[in-house]
Design a protein around this motif. Sequence first.
Motif, mmCIF file in Angstrom:
data_model
loop_
_atom_site.group_PDB
_atom_site.id
_atom_site.type_symbol
_atom_site.label_atom_id
_atom_site.label_comp_id
_atom_site.label_asym_id
_atom_site.label_seq_id
_atom_site.Cartn_x
_atom_site.Cartn_y
_atom_site.Cartn_z
ATOM 1 N N GLY A 255 16.575 16.785 -10.774
ATOM 2 C CA GLY A 255 16.556 17.852 -9.784
ATOM 3 C C GLY A 255 15.401 18.815 -9.931
ATOM 4 N N THR A 256 14.414 18.491 -10.754
ATOM 5 C CA THR A 256 13.277 19.372 -10.973
ATOM 6 C C THR A 256 12.076 18.556 -11.436
ATOM 7 O OG1 THR A 256 12.484 21.342 -12.154
ATOM 8 C CG2 THR A 256 13.933 19.863 -13.373
ATOM 9 N N THR A 257 10.910 19.130 -11.303
ATOM 10 C CA THR A 257 9.694 18.525 -11.854
ATOM 11 C C THR A 257 9.144 19.387 -12.984
ATOM 12 O OG1 THR A 257 8.311 19.638 -10.203
ATOM 13 C CG2 THR A 257 9.094 17.415 -9.675
ATOM 14 N N THR A 258 9.896 20.438 -13.346
ATOM 15 C CA THR A 258 9.471 21.354 -14.402
ATOM 16 C C THR A 258 10.451 21.283 -15.559
ATOM 17 O OG1 THR A 258 8.583 22.830 -12.716
ATOM 18 C CG2 THR A 258 8.880 23.755 -14.930
ATOM 19 N N ASP B 103 19.244 22.790 -10.178
ATOM 20 C CA ASP B 103 19.726 22.795 -8.804
ATOM 21 C C ASP B 103 19.557 24.211 -8.290
ATOM 22 O OD1 ASP B 103 21.124 22.505 -6.373
ATOM 23 O OD2 ASP B 103 22.502 21.081 -7.280
ATOM 24 N N SER B 104 19.444 24.385 -6.995
ATOM 25 C CA SER B 104 19.293 25.729 -6.436
ATOM 26 C C SER B 104 20.641 26.435 -6.306
ATOM 27 C CB SER B 104 18.603 25.667 -5.074
ATOM 28 O OG SER B 104 19.358 24.868 -4.192
ATOM 29 N N GLY B 105 21.741 25.682 -6.472
ATOM 30 C CA GLY B 105 23.083 26.262 -6.426
ATOM 31 C C GLY B 105 23.755 26.083 -7.772
ATOM 32 N N HIS B 106 25.057 25.874 -7.762
ATOM 33 C CA HIS B 106 25.777 25.614 -9.003
ATOM 34 C C HIS B 106 25.172 24.380 -9.658
ATOM 35 C CE1 HIS B 106 28.793 28.586 -8.130
ATOM 36 N NE2 HIS B 106 29.006 28.037 -6.943
ATOM 37 N N CYS B 107 25.149 24.354 -10.965
ATOM 38 C CA CYS B 107 24.520 23.245 -11.679
ATOM 39 C C CYS B 107 25.342 22.941 -12.923
ATOM 40 C CB CYS B 107 23.098 23.633 -12.060
ATOM 41 S SG CYS B 107 22.131 22.317 -12.788
ATOM 42 N N GLY B 108 25.413 21.692 -13.300
ATOM 43 C CA GLY B 108 26.167 21.345 -14.486
ATOM 44 C C GLY B 108 26.081 19.874 -14.797
ATOM 45 N N MET B 109 26.864 19.481 -15.772
ATOM 46 C CA MET B 109 26.894 18.104 -16.212
ATOM 47 C C MET B 109 28.357 17.760 -16.499
ATOM 48 S SD MET B 109 24.917 16.408 -19.445
ATOM 49 C CE MET B 109 25.780 17.310 -20.696
#
Length: 181
Positions: free
Chosen positions: A68-71, A84-90
């Motif tokens: 979800g990112t290139t950084t 993620d631009s919203g909630h994020c998790g695993m």
Amino acid sequence: TTGNGGAIAFAARYHSNGSYAQMGNIEGIKENNTNGNFGGALTFRTRTHGGDSDERMRIDSAGRLLLGTTTEGEVDGDNFTIADSGHCGMSIRSGTSNTGILMFSDGTSGTNEYKGYVQYAHSNDTLRLASAGLVAVTIDNNQDTTFAGSVSDSKGNLRSIPQNYQTSAYTLVVGDAGKCI
């Protein structure tokens, strides 16, 4: 192509006229590092219903996995970054009578493989935190918490409540906070 990289595209026939729609691709791309040298990254893209191709995952030239990112993340924890631009998790999903576990290791054998861990046992709904290869904290299915070692704060060991022996005419002072009078 020369100097840019290449891709493997996945497509499916979607019209009766035989035309195909790309569903996604795996692409090798150039990456410029801080020294101005180029390396390669492998990106995984999916195509939305609207036809846009979005990068979902990247393995960069340093071997880091980015979802979800290139950084990449902070340097001490950048091997695997989820964004993620919203909630994020695993999620770690295991069987109903099994455990899910996140391990911290500094070796490849013996207790060095599990020096620290976070473990959830579905069979009895118990969460365990371990350090030095030993369970330090257990939270059971009643939300009762057991600590293997001492529990302390700025006043000392909470299992040994500090006492302040006084006469019946004693007036409490600020220093008595957290003590048994």
